[in-house]
Design a protein around this motif. Structure first.
Motif, PDB file in Angstrom:
ATOM      1  N   ASP A  80       0.845  -1.193   0.000  1.00 47.48           N
ATOM      2  CA  ASP A  80       0.000   0.000   0.000  1.00 47.48           C
ATOM      3  C   ASP A  80       0.884   1.248   0.000  1.00 47.48           C
ATOM      4  O   ASP A  80       1.480   1.600   1.023  1.00 47.48           O
ATOM      5  CB  ASP A  80      -0.912   0.001   1.231  1.00 47.48           C
ATOM      6  CG  ASP A  80      -1.923   1.136   1.198  1.00 47.48           C
ATOM      7  OD1 ASP A  80      -1.821   2.019   0.311  1.00 47.48           O
ATOM      8  OD2 ASP A  80      -2.814   1.153   2.072  1.00 47.48           O
ATOM      9  N   PRO A  81       0.992   1.934  -1.134  1.00 47.56           N
ATOM     10  CA  PRO A  81       1.846   3.131  -1.235  1.00 47.56           C
ATOM     11  C   PRO A  81       1.445   4.238  -0.263  1.00 47.56           C
ATOM     12  O   PRO A  81       2.270   5.109   0.049  1.00 47.56           O
ATOM     13  CB  PRO A  81       1.655   3.585  -2.690  1.00 47.56           C
ATOM     14  CG  PRO A  81       1.190   2.358  -3.407  1.00 47.56           C
ATOM     15  CD  PRO A  81       0.365   1.593  -2.415  1.00 47.56           C
ATOM     16  N   SER A  82       0.206   4.210   0.213  1.00 47.30           N
ATOM     17  CA  SER A  82      -0.240   5.267   1.127  1.00 47.30           C
ATOM     18  C   SER A  82       0.286   5.069   2.548  1.00 47.30           C
ATOM     19  O   SER A  82       0.248   5.995   3.364  1.00 47.30           O
ATOM     20  CB  SER A  82      -1.777   5.327   1.160  1.00 47.30           C
ATOM     21  OG  SER A  82      -2.317   4.147   1.751  1.00 47.30           O
ATOM     22  N   VAL A  83       0.782   3.874   2.841  1.00 51.80           N
ATOM     23  CA  VAL A  83       1.328   3.592   4.171  1.00 51.80           C
ATOM     24  C   VAL A  83       2.764   4.098   4.232  1.00 51.80           C
ATOM     25  O   VAL A  83       3.599   3.730   3.408  1.00 51.80           O
ATOM     26  CB  VAL A  83       1.283   2.079   4.490  1.00 51.80           C
ATOM     27  CG1 VAL A  83       1.961   1.799   5.835  1.00 51.80           C
ATOM     28  CG2 VAL A  83      -0.151   1.585   4.498  1.00 51.80           C
ATOM     29  N   THR A  84       3.052   4.961   5.192  1.00 54.05           N
ATOM     30  CA  THR A  84       4.400   5.505   5.322  1.00 54.05           C
ATOM     31  C   THR A  84       5.025   5.059   6.646  1.00 54.05           C
ATOM     32  O   THR A  84       4.397   5.162   7.703  1.00 54.05           O
ATOM     33  CB  THR A  84       4.372   7.047   5.263  1.00 54.05           C
ATOM     34  OG1 THR A  84       3.526   7.536   6.306  1.00 54.05           O
ATOM     35  CG2 THR A  84       3.846   7.522   3.915  1.00 54.05           C
ATOM     36  N   ILE A  85       6.240   4.574   6.556  1.00 55.14           N
ATOM     37  CA  ILE A  85       7.007   4.168   7.740  1.00 55.14           C
ATOM     38  C   ILE A  85       8.411   4.742   7.587  1.00 55.14           C
ATOM     39  O   ILE A  85       9.010   4.631   6.508  1.00 55.14           O
ATOM     40  CB  ILE A  85       7.071   2.632   7.856  1.00 55.14           C
ATOM     41  CG1 ILE A  85       5.662   2.028   7.979  1.00 55.14           C
ATOM     42  CG2 ILE A  85       7.910   2.217   9.052  1.00 55.14           C
ATOM     43  CD1 ILE A  85       5.645   0.508   8.059  1.00 55.14           C
ATOM     44  N   PRO A  86       8.959   5.366   8.614  1.00 50.42           N
ATOM     45  CA  PRO A  86      10.318   5.936   8.522  1.00 50.42           C
ATOM     46  C   PRO A  86      11.324   4.863   8.103  1.00 50.42           C
ATOM     47  O   PRO A  86      11.199   3.690   8.492  1.00 50.42           O
ATOM     48  CB  PRO A  86      10.583   6.431   9.943  1.00 50.42           C
ATOM     49  CG  PRO A  86       9.233   6.678  10.519  1.00 50.42           C
ATOM     50  CD  PRO A  86       8.338   5.627   9.932  1.00 50.42           C
ATOM     51  N   ILE A  90      11.718   0.752   9.032  1.00 49.09           N
ATOM     52  CA  ILE A  90      11.717  -0.349   8.067  1.00 49.09           C
ATOM     53  C   ILE A  90      12.911  -1.261   8.342  1.00 49.09           C
ATOM     54  O   ILE A  90      12.809  -2.494   8.323  1.00 49.09           O
ATOM     55  CB  ILE A  90      11.787   0.184   6.621  1.00 49.09           C
ATOM     56  CG1 ILE A  90      10.518   0.972   6.268  1.00 49.09           C
ATOM     57  CG2 ILE A  90      11.986  -0.966   5.634  1.00 49.09           C
ATOM     58  CD1 ILE A  90       9.268   0.130   6.211  1.00 49.09           C
ATOM     59  N   GLY A  91      14.071  -0.644   8.618  1.00 50.08           N
ATOM     60  CA  GLY A  91      15.264  -1.422   8.928  1.00 50.08           C
ATOM     61  C   GLY A  91      15.072  -2.297  10.154  1.00 50.08           C
ATOM     62  O   GLY A  91      15.523  -3.450  10.194  1.00 50.08           O
ATOM     63  N   PRO A 164      21.061  -1.908   3.558  1.00 49.28           N
ATOM     64  CA  PRO A 164      22.033  -2.041   4.651  1.00 49.28           C
ATOM     65  C   PRO A 164      21.579  -3.063   5.681  1.00 49.28           C
ATOM     66  O   PRO A 164      20.467  -2.990   6.206  1.00 49.28           O
ATOM     67  CB  PRO A 164      22.078  -0.631   5.248  1.00 49.28           C
ATOM     68  CG  PRO A 164      20.750  -0.030   4.917  1.00 49.28           C
ATOM     69  CD  PRO A 164      20.378  -0.593   3.572  1.00 49.28           C
ATOM     70  N   LEU A 165      22.443  -4.056   5.953  1.00 51.56           N
ATOM     71  CA  LEU A 165      22.160  -5.064   6.957  1.00 51.56           C
ATOM     72  C   LEU A 165      23.298  -5.090   7.957  1.00 51.56           C
ATOM     73  O   LEU A 165      24.374  -4.573   7.699  1.00 51.56           O
ATOM     74  CB  LEU A 165      21.994  -6.447   6.309  1.00 51.56           C
ATOM     75  CG  LEU A 165      20.853  -6.568   5.287  1.00 51.56           C
ATOM     76  CD1 LEU A 165      20.871  -7.943   4.642  1.00 51.56           C
ATOM     77  CD2 LEU A 165      19.504  -6.317   5.955  1.00 51.56           C
ATOM     78  N   ASP A 166      23.045  -5.701   9.105  1.00 52.10           N
ATOM     79  CA  ASP A 166      24.092  -5.791  10.127  1.00 52.10           C
ATOM     80  C   ASP A 166      25.308  -6.497   9.564  1.00 52.10           C
ATOM     81  O   ASP A 166      25.192  -7.499   8.861  1.00 52.10           O
ATOM     82  CB  ASP A 166      23.586  -6.569  11.349  1.00 52.10           C
ATOM     83  CG  ASP A 166      22.492  -5.802  12.075  1.00 52.10           C
ATOM     84  OD1 ASP A 166      22.442  -4.583  11.914  1.00 52.10           O
ATOM     85  OD2 ASP A 166      21.702  -6.442  12.790  1.00 52.10           O
ATOM     86  N   GLY A 167      26.503  -6.002   9.888  1.00 48.82           N
ATOM     87  CA  GLY A 167      27.732  -6.622   9.406  1.00 48.82           C
ATOM     88  C   GLY A 167      28.207  -7.722  10.321  1.00 48.82           C
ATOM     89  O   GLY A 167      28.210  -7.573  11.535  1.00 48.82           O
ATOM     90  N   GLY A 168      28.587  -8.873   9.755  1.00 50.41           N
ATOM     91  CA  GLY A 168      29.141  -9.970  10.546  1.00 50.41           C
ATOM     92  C   GLY A 168      28.120 -10.597  11.459  1.00 50.41           C
ATOM     93  O   GLY A 168      26.939 -10.308  11.422  1.00 50.41           O
ATOM     94  N   ALA A 183      15.497   6.691   2.368  1.00 49.33           N
ATOM     95  CA  ALA A 183      14.294   6.502   1.566  1.00 49.33           C
ATOM     96  C   ALA A 183      14.603   5.699   0.305  1.00 49.33           C
ATOM     97  O   ALA A 183      13.776   4.912  -0.164  1.00 49.33           O
ATOM     98  CB  ALA A 183      13.693   7.861   1.205  1.00 49.33           C
ATOM     99  N   THR A 184      15.793   5.886  -0.227  1.00 52.09           N
ATOM    100  CA  THR A 184      16.197   5.122  -1.417  1.00 52.09           C
ATOM    101  C   THR A 184      16.264   3.632  -1.107  1.00 52.09           C
ATOM    102  O   THR A 184      15.837   2.794  -1.908  1.00 52.09           O
ATOM    103  CB  THR A 184      17.569   5.604  -1.936  1.00 52.09           C
ATOM    104  OG1 THR A 184      17.495   7.001  -2.228  1.00 52.09           O
ATOM    105  CG2 THR A 184      17.972   4.839  -3.179  1.00 52.09           C
ATOM    106  N   ASP A 185      16.790   3.287   0.065  1.00 51.01           N
ATOM    107  CA  ASP A 185      16.861   1.880   0.475  1.00 51.01           C
ATOM    108  C   ASP A 185      15.465   1.261   0.551  1.00 51.01           C
ATOM    109  O   ASP A 185      15.218   0.169   0.043  1.00 51.01           O
ATOM    110  CB  ASP A 185      17.537   1.752   1.843  1.00 51.01           C
ATOM    111  CG  ASP A 185      18.998   2.176   1.820  1.00 51.01           C
ATOM    112  OD1 ASP A 185      19.672   1.906   0.808  1.00 51.01           O
ATOM    113  OD2 ASP A 185      19.457   2.771   2.805  1.00 51.01           O
TER     114      ASP A 185
END
Length: 231
Positions: A80-86, A90-91, A164-168, A183-185
């Motif tokens: 749903d494009p109308s749903v916004t989450i920082p 999301i991470g 971006p994910l946790d390293g190691g 936002a790009t991620d």
């Protein structure tokens, strides 16, 4: 004289027979006492292991419920494009669904009872049936958890080159702090591939959750029957 000899021999036979019967009776009573003590120890061990397994299972159920909530929230956002989450939220949701979990119960007491041929120590037929059916009960959950883990690994493989994910891993010397999400991620996740993987993950985790709830009922029933048998 012959009659007295016959009577004497009969008397000796009677004494021997009585002695044998007494010995058998004493041996039987001793064996019964041994069996009762062994049964008590077996039931105590099964009860303790089942209580520990139940606590472990409850923790897994709570953790999986949080994963299901995170997956559901991601699905709402992805579809749903109308749903916004920082982006950072999301991470956090992505991190929540990436954690694998599989129940590894302690069933050594049950397996020892079955393989040792001592199932006769358990008098309650319903309890014997539950103990004998342990493998089938656990195998169902184990298979569903394995499917869930395999799909989650595919999600992580898909995510690795994109966001971006946790390293190691824990204890790794090369573990690096995760960079902040942008936002790009997050826009890279609003694609059909990710949505389909999330839908499958939600289905697999829901199936595993139902199997875990069934196993919880199984543990409760076993604990009740063990307590009744011990009394």
């Amino acid at each position: 004289m012959k009659r007295e000899g016959v009577r004497g021999r009969v008397g000796e036979i009677v004494v021997v027979v009585i002695g044998i019967l007494l010995a058998v009776s004493v041996d039987s009573a001793w064996q019964s006492a041994q069996d009762r003590q062994l049964a008590k120890e077996v039931l105590s061990g099964i009860a303790a292991a089942t209580q520990n397994n139940r606590a472990l299972l409850e923790a897994r159920i709570d953790r999986r419920e949080r994963k299901l909530d995170a997956t559901h929230e991601l699905l709402l956002w992805a579809t749903d494009p109308s749903v916004t989450i920082p982006p950072d939220s999301i991470g956090m949701l992505v991190s929540a669904i990436r954690v694998n979990q599989r129940l590894r119960p302690d069933d050594s007491r049950i397996r020892e009872l079955i393989t040792s041929g001592r199932m006769h120590l358990i008098h309650n037929e319903d309890l014997r049936a539950l103990l004998a059916g342990w493998d089938a009960e656990f195998t169902d959950l184990a298979a569903k958890e394995l499917d869930s883990v395999d799909n989650r690994k595919r999600i992580v493989s898909w995510l690795n080159p994109r966001v971006p994910l946790d390293g190691g891993g824990l204890g790794r010397l090369d573990r690096l702090p995760r960079r902040a999400w942008t936002a790009t991620d997050t826009q890279m996740l609003r694609v059909m591939d990710f949505e389909n993987m999330l839908r499958r993950q939600f289905f697999l985790d829901s199936s595993a959750q139902l199997a875990a709830m069934d196993l919880l009922v199984f543990f409760d029933e076993m604990l009740g029957l063990v307590a009744a048998e011990a009394d």
